[in-house]
Motif scaffolding. Sequence first.
Motif, mmCIF file in Angstrom:
data_model
loop_
_atom_site.group_PDB
_atom_site.id
_atom_site.type_symbol
_atom_site.label_atom_id
_atom_site.label_comp_id
_atom_site.label_asym_id
_atom_site.label_seq_id
_atom_site.Cartn_x
_atom_site.Cartn_y
_atom_site.Cartn_z
ATOM 1 N N TYR A 7 66.746 47.433 18.153
ATOM 2 C CA TYR A 7 65.953 46.295 18.596
ATOM 3 C C TYR A 7 64.504 46.501 18.185
ATOM 4 C CZ TYR A 7 70.050 45.237 21.435
ATOM 5 O OH TYR A 7 71.327 44.957 21.845
ATOM 6 N N SER A 8 63.751 45.415 18.124
ATOM 7 C CA SER A 8 62.371 45.524 17.656
ATOM 8 C C SER A 8 61.467 46.244 18.660
ATOM 9 C CB SER A 8 61.795 44.134 17.386
ATOM 10 O OG SER A 8 61.530 43.444 18.602
ATOM 11 N N LEU A 9 61.744 46.083 19.950
ATOM 12 C CA LEU A 9 60.893 46.658 21.000
ATOM 13 C C LEU A 9 59.427 46.258 20.821
ATOM 14 C CD1 LEU A 9 62.344 50.288 21.233
ATOM 15 C CD2 LEU A 9 63.091 48.245 22.456
ATOM 16 N N GLU A 10 59.220 45.047 20.320
ATOM 17 C CA GLU A 10 57.862 44.626 19.974
ATOM 18 C C GLU A 10 56.917 44.696 21.174
ATOM 19 O OE1 GLU A 10 55.548 40.700 18.119
ATOM 20 O OE2 GLU A 10 57.730 40.742 18.328
ATOM 21 N N GLY A 11 57.368 44.181 22.327
ATOM 22 C CA GLY A 11 56.509 44.190 23.497
ATOM 23 C C GLY A 11 56.217 45.589 23.991
ATOM 24 N N VAL A 12 57.197 46.462 23.917
ATOM 25 C CA VAL A 12 57.007 47.845 24.338
ATOM 26 C C VAL A 12 56.026 48.556 23.423
ATOM 27 C CG1 VAL A 12 58.160 50.076 24.541
ATOM 28 C CG2 VAL A 12 59.233 48.040 25.501
ATOM 29 N N ARG A 13 56.174 48.342 22.126
ATOM 30 C CA ARG A 13 55.315 49.030 21.166
ATOM 31 C C ARG A 13 53.856 48.604 21.288
ATOM 32 N NH1 ARG A 13 58.630 51.566 17.365
ATOM 33 N NH2 ARG A 13 60.777 50.779 17.277
ATOM 34 N N GLN A 14 53.641 47.360 21.708
ATOM 35 C CA GLN A 14 52.278 46.829 21.777
ATOM 36 C C GLN A 14 51.653 46.953 23.164
ATOM 37 O OE1 GLN A 14 52.498 42.792 20.338
ATOM 38 N NE2 GLN A 14 53.011 43.412 18.245
ATOM 39 N N ALA A 15 52.408 47.438 24.131
ATOM 40 C CA ALA A 15 51.927 47.456 25.514
ATOM 41 C C ALA A 15 50.764 48.431 25.690
ATOM 42 C CB ALA A 15 53.063 47.821 26.458
ATOM 43 N N THR A 16 49.789 48.029 26.509
ATOM 44 C CA THR A 16 48.679 48.890 26.906
ATOM 45 C C THR A 16 48.480 48.737 28.412
ATOM 46 O OG1 THR A 16 46.870 47.275 26.746
ATOM 47 C CG2 THR A 16 47.583 48.351 24.690
ATOM 48 N N SER A 17 47.603 49.541 28.954
ATOM 49 C CA SER A 17 47.304 49.443 30.382
ATOM 50 C C SER A 17 46.137 48.507 30.662
ATOM 51 C CB SER A 17 47.016 50.833 30.966
ATOM 52 O OG SER A 17 45.915 51.424 30.303
ATOM 53 N N ALA A 18 45.696 47.744 29.672
ATOM 54 C CA ALA A 18 44.579 46.818 29.873
ATOM 55 C C ALA A 18 44.848 45.816 30.998
ATOM 56 C CB ALA A 18 44.248 46.097 28.568
ATOM 57 N N PRO A 19 46.052 45.240 31.122
ATOM 58 C CA PRO A 19 46.283 44.316 32.236
ATOM 59 C C PRO A 19 46.112 44.977 33.606
ATOM 60 C CG PRO A 19 47.964 44.017 30.551
ATOM 61 C CD PRO A 19 47.204 45.251 30.186
ATOM 62 N N GLN A 20 46.543 46.208 33.736
ATOM 63 C CA GLN A 20 46.366 46.907 35.018
ATOM 64 C C GLN A 20 44.879 47.142 35.304
ATOM 65 O OE1 GLN A 20 48.675 47.657 32.723
ATOM 66 N NE2 GLN A 20 50.471 48.662 33.605
ATOM 67 N N MET A 21 44.119 47.516 34.282
ATOM 68 C CA MET A 21 42.685 47.746 34.486
ATOM 69 C C MET A 21 41.991 46.450 34.909
ATOM 70 S SD MET A 21 42.297 50.979 33.975
ATOM 71 C CE MET A 21 43.937 51.105 34.719
ATOM 72 N N ALA A 22 42.398 45.338 34.293
ATOM 73 C CA ALA A 22 41.810 44.057 34.664
ATOM 74 C C ALA A 22 42.180 43.669 36.089
ATOM 75 C CB ALA A 22 42.276 42.975 33.681
ATOM 76 N N LEU A 23 43.405 43.984 36.500
ATOM 77 C CA LEU A 23 43.821 43.675 37.863
ATOM 78 C C LEU A 23 43.015 44.494 38.873
ATOM 79 C CD1 LEU A 23 47.271 42.885 39.221
ATOM 80 C CD2 LEU A 23 45.984 44.700 40.358
#
Length: 291
Positions: A7-23
């Motif tokens: 599978y491409s795992l596109e979302g997994v490969r591009q994931a960062t913790s930026a959304p958590q920091m913003a939250l």
Amino acid sequence: MEYESRYSLEGVRQATSAPQMALIERAVQVVTSDDRILAVYLVGGFAVGTGDAWSDVDLQCTIRDDAKEDLVTTWKAVANAIAPTAHIQPFAHGIGGVCITPEWLHFDIVFNPLSVVDPKTVEGMIPLLDKAAILPTEPVPRPERRTEPFFPLSAVEHFLYMLGNMVSVIGRNEVIPASNGVILVRDIDLVGLLLAEQGWATTREHTFGNPFPFTKRLRGYLTDEQNRLLASLPPLVATIDSVIDGYVALAQAFLPRARRLAERTNTPWPSDYEAASVNYFERSLGVALGS
């Protein structure tokens, strides 16, 4: 991290913790304007340096004692002000719950009255906002949970019980419970043994005595050799032969290591129990464990 998948795992490969920091930043903004809340601090992975793109955010709020009754009924509004939610699951005890956003960002929020929890006693925390000078002024590390290697008696006894008990499940041709048993023995007993070899009585996700471990982190607690061992176990399908193959592989991995750890830690080995379980398994199923 390298991934092997068709599978491409596109979302997994591009994931960062930026959304958590913003939250986390948004949580501080929301709490700042809420006079019921005296302070907010961070616990969990992001507080102890293990947070990553898939970690939840664990927020602890210290509230005025006289605000408790109000927040019992209104805390969800605070959570939704931090981030709109697709689902909220209240905790069984206390004020707060598990919050899931439409993007599947997971954050937990707890509201503790000041008279109930002294935040200065909390280990593994980072202060975020302190309106009343009640938090430590610096992050507080979490104590090391790793100890010397030890003999995991509960895992050994459970393994020997399941080895004998599996005969009845196979005898009744209960393939699904039998295959579940293979997974259970691997995740509770073999993983527990490997962790004990490294001096880990708990990883938070895996705790001895927990019958339903859901381990979200494991590789980093084990050696390369231990990880290879787990990866080498035969794949499991819903057939009797696959179940037996699984148990044979588990026994051949588990029993010699457990005996060595017993010797290493000067712990008596349950020889009679082992003999009863192994002999029953072998004569009932016509296999030789050779362990």
